[in-house]
Enzyme design. Structure first.
Site, PDB file in Angstrom:
ATOM      1  N   LYS A 113       0.538  -1.054   0.394  1.00 32.79           N
ATOM      2  CA  LYS A 113       0.207  -0.406  -0.163  1.00 32.79           C
ATOM      3  C   LYS A 113       0.961   1.265  -0.246  1.00 32.79           C
ATOM      4  O   LYS A 113       0.505   2.703  -0.339  1.00 32.79           O
ATOM      5  CB  LYS A 113      -0.895   0.011   0.918  1.00 32.79           C
ATOM      6  CG  LYS A 113      -1.989  -0.931   0.703  1.00 32.79           C
ATOM      7  CD  LYS A 113      -2.953  -0.090   1.619  1.00 32.79           C
ATOM      8  CE  LYS A 113      -4.806  -2.044   1.840  1.00 32.79           C
ATOM      9  NZ  LYS A 113      -5.377  -1.945   3.257  1.00 32.79           N
ATOM     10  N   LYS A 194      -4.766 -11.028  -4.358  1.00 36.25           N
ATOM     11  CA  LYS A 194      -6.670 -11.162  -3.575  1.00 36.25           C
ATOM     12  C   LYS A 194      -7.389 -10.553  -3.533  1.00 36.25           C
ATOM     13  O   LYS A 194      -7.365  -9.232  -4.194  1.00 36.25           O
ATOM     14  CB  LYS A 194      -6.142 -11.159  -1.661  1.00 36.25           C
ATOM     15  CG  LYS A 194      -5.704 -10.264  -1.439  1.00 36.25           C
ATOM     16  CD  LYS A 194      -5.897  -9.527  -0.192  1.00 36.25           C
ATOM     17  CE  LYS A 194      -5.820  -8.321   0.511  1.00 36.25           C
ATOM     18  NZ  LYS A 194      -6.807  -8.213   1.987  1.00 36.25           N
ATOM     19  N   LYS A 197     -11.871  -4.721  -0.933  1.00 38.21           N
ATOM     20  CA  LYS A 197     -12.541  -4.110  -0.864  1.00 38.21           C
ATOM     21  C   LYS A 197     -12.016  -2.498  -1.723  1.00 38.21           C
ATOM     22  O   LYS A 197     -12.769  -2.008  -2.596  1.00 38.21           O
ATOM     23  CB  LYS A 197     -12.966  -3.440   0.261  1.00 38.21           C
ATOM     24  CG  LYS A 197     -13.275  -4.488   1.473  1.00 38.21           C
ATOM     25  CD  LYS A 197     -13.799  -4.024   2.342  1.00 38.21           C
ATOM     26  CE  LYS A 197     -14.179  -4.842   4.042  1.00 38.21           C
ATOM     27  NZ  LYS A 197     -12.454  -4.032   4.357  1.00 38.21           N
TER      28      LYS A 197
END
Ligand code: AQP
Length: 329
Positions: A113, A194, A197
């Site tokens: 991230k 993966k 969201k």
């Protein structure tokens, strides 16, 4: 014998998807009959990346209602919002002072991230410490999470051991609690990543609140391969393997058994059946969500959860403050 304590949480960063459900929430529900469960909506984690305040309040309540809709029972489990129990932030600071830059820098989620940028938020870097505080505050024995969180459980164990060694036995050393099938559900459009969201493509995931039509579109579009044979082979057929895993999680059937049933059949048939299976399970969840989300009871459950969680958290913090040498008043 006293029941073992379980702690886990979900970020209110958007609609909960099948990965969150299979990897985490289903476990939460299964554990609540035999264990002493504490389940949190981790809103403080979600602000490690930008959030719209109004939206955050809404999604926090959405996740709370979804907890109830999937079957969490506030009489059996403590359900609360992380920011309403300030001891999480307090313990996080104390643990931060006992953590190393090197160990935090090795966390793969930060690397993904933060992408190595100097302008990556410091909260993204220290987030695993807050997660450790969440777990250690309740002296949890088990942490049911998807396998993307395994590394964070490892650092939690390291921080707990380090604190216990330095200040004397205080924290329980928690264990990761995963599942055999479905600990990492992959994105439908790219089964090497993966399901998440925050992915841009809405067809990469199925959210629990998606309409039956959206479920159909996303599954029918799911990436497979050109071999045309239904079998489990993560290396060569990640897309089909992912669909089989989702199928198995929703039906509680063994993958071998499902593969046997589809011998000679095409991907179209597997996908069509899977759409039905998912929609059959999600329809009652969506209905329960609507009821819970609009009920007055929701806020009462969260207030009661806050009271019960605070009691445990404050007990631990009294011990911790004392051990690190803060004055008693
Ligand atoms: N794809 C997944 N398969 C299995 N389990 C998963 N979990 C997340 N993705 C999968 C598990 O769901 C729980 C809650 O996750 P979270 O919301 O706290 O954070 P996350 O792992 O960062 O989830 P997302 O969906 O990927 O969100 P974004 O995109 O916001 O980062 C955890 O137990 C997690 O392991």
């Amino acid at each position: 014998m006293e029941k073992k304590r379980v702690f886990s949480g979900v970020q209110p960063t958007g609609n909960i998807h099948l990965g969150n459900y299979i990897g985490a929430l289903k476990q939460f529900v299964n554990l609540q009959d035999e264990m002493d469960c504490v389940y949190c909506i981790v809103d403080m984690h979600s602000i490690t990346v930008p959030q719209d305040p109004k939206q955050l309040r809404e999604t926090t309540l959405d996740v709370a209602a979804l907890y109830l809709a999937v079957g969490l029972d506030p009489k059996k489990s403590i359900i609360f919002v992380q920011s309403t129990v300030p001891q999480h932030a307090e313990l996080s600071w104390i643990l931060t002072c006992n953590a190393y830059m090197g160990e935090l820098g090795r966390m793969t989620q930060f690397k993904d991230k933060g992408k190595g940028s100097d302008s990556a938020g410091a909260g993204l870097f220290t987030y695993p410490i807050l997660m450790a505080a969440d777990i250690l505050l309740y002296k949890a024995h088990l942490v049911p999470v998807g396998n993307d969180q395994k590394q964070h459980i490892e650092i939690t164990r390291d921080l707990a051991n380090r604190f216990n060694h330095k200040y004397g036995d205080t924290f329980v050393i928690p264990d990761y609690k995963g599942i055999e099938v479905g600990a990492r559900i992959m994105a439908l459009d790219d089964p090497l990543k993966k399901m998440s969201k925050s992915a841009e493509n809405i067809h990469s995931r199925i959210s629990l609140l998606d309409s039956p039509d959206k479920v159909k579109k996303s599954i029918m579009k799911a990436t497979t391969d050109s071999e045309g044979v239904i079998r489990l082979d993560w290396e060569n057929k990640p897309g089909v393997s992912n669909l089989l895993t989702i199928y198995s999680a929703f039906t509680d059937r063994k993958i071998d058994d499902i593969v046997g049933q589809y011998e000679g059949a095409g991907y179209g048939q597997l996908k069509k059946d899977l759409v039905e299976i998912i929609n059959e399970s999600l329809t009652p969840i969506r209905k329960a969500f609507e009821e819970k989300r609009n009920s007055e009871e929701l806020m009462d459950i969260l207030k009661d959860g806050r009271e019960r969680a605070s009691e445990i958290a404050e007990q631990t913090m009294k011990e911790v403050r004392d051990k690190v040498g803060f004055i008693r008043m």
